[in-house]
Design a protein around this motif. Structure first.
Motif, mmCIF file in Angstrom:
data_model
loop_
_atom_site.group_PDB
_atom_site.id
_atom_site.type_symbol
_atom_site.label_atom_id
_atom_site.label_comp_id
_atom_site.label_asym_id
_atom_site.label_seq_id
_atom_site.Cartn_x
_atom_site.Cartn_y
_atom_site.Cartn_z
ATOM 1 N N LEU A 102 0.831 -1.211 0.000
ATOM 2 C CA LEU A 102 0.000 0.000 0.000
ATOM 3 C C LEU A 102 0.862 1.257 0.000
ATOM 4 N N SER A 105 2.693 1.692 -3.313
ATOM 5 C CA SER A 105 1.786 2.074 -4.401
ATOM 6 C C SER A 105 1.547 3.584 -4.416
ATOM 7 N N LEU A 140 -6.493 0.701 9.345
ATOM 8 C CA LEU A 140 -6.889 0.344 7.991
ATOM 9 C C LEU A 140 -8.408 0.345 7.860
ATOM 10 N N SER A 144 -10.422 2.761 5.364
ATOM 11 C CA SER A 144 -11.335 2.240 4.345
ATOM 12 C C SER A 144 -12.727 2.842 4.500
#
Length: 168
Positions: A102, A105, A140, A144
């Motif tokens: 993550l 990226s 996380l 999200s």
């Protein structure tokens, strides 16, 4: 029945210890390239193995510490809670890989500093994610929810839609 609990405690302690020390040995085997000839695909996934085993070291270290602390305080009375000592370190390994992926990226707007083609920062992060697995998963989850939240200002015939409860 008490001897069964003692055997389970000893088994969990042995499992966590093997996971902790075995991960160091596994990293050493991967680092030295001892398996490169017999398993040529190892070279292709080597970086992910570093993250995997760093997460394993972090997860097993934390749960070894927690297990021993609770044992010393005589707080290991509910055997149903013992399952976390078995599965959390396993979950931490995969989560460590996902965390590094993550960040690499760019989606989390964090950058790693390169250090002579050696991913020390990524391996360190994988360790910390393994160590703080449940905390990372909580962050996380919150992230999200923010990313995938629906627009609460949408209207239906001029009236706001009622807020739908979220599943945890």
């Amino acid at each position: 029945m008490i001897w069964v609990n003692n055997w389970l405690k000893a088994g969990i302690l042995l499992y966590l210890s093997l996971l902790f020390f075995g991960s160091f040995i596994a990293i050493g085997i991967v680092w030295t390239g001892a398996l490169d000839e017999s398993l040529p695909f190892i070279d292709d996934i080597k970086i992910f193995l570093y993250y995997f085993f760093a997460g394993s070291i972090g997860g097993s270290l934390r749960h070894l510490y927690m297990f021993c602390s609770h044992y010393m305080k005589d707080e290991l009375n509910d055997y149903r809670e013992w399952i976390m000592y078995i599965f959390y370190p396993i979950f931490a390994t995969g989560t460590a890989i996902v965390a590094v992926t993550l960040i690499q990226s760019g989606i989390l707007l964090i950058e790693f500093v390169d250090f002579k083609d050696t991913p020390y920062a990524q391996i360190s992060l994988a360790f910390f994610v393994g160590f703080g697995f449940n905390r990372f998963v909580n962050k996380l989850n919150a992230l999200s929810k923010d990313i995938f939240k629906t627009n609460q200002q949408q209207t239906n015939n001029g009236e706001p839609k009622p807020k739908q409860p979220e599943a945890e």
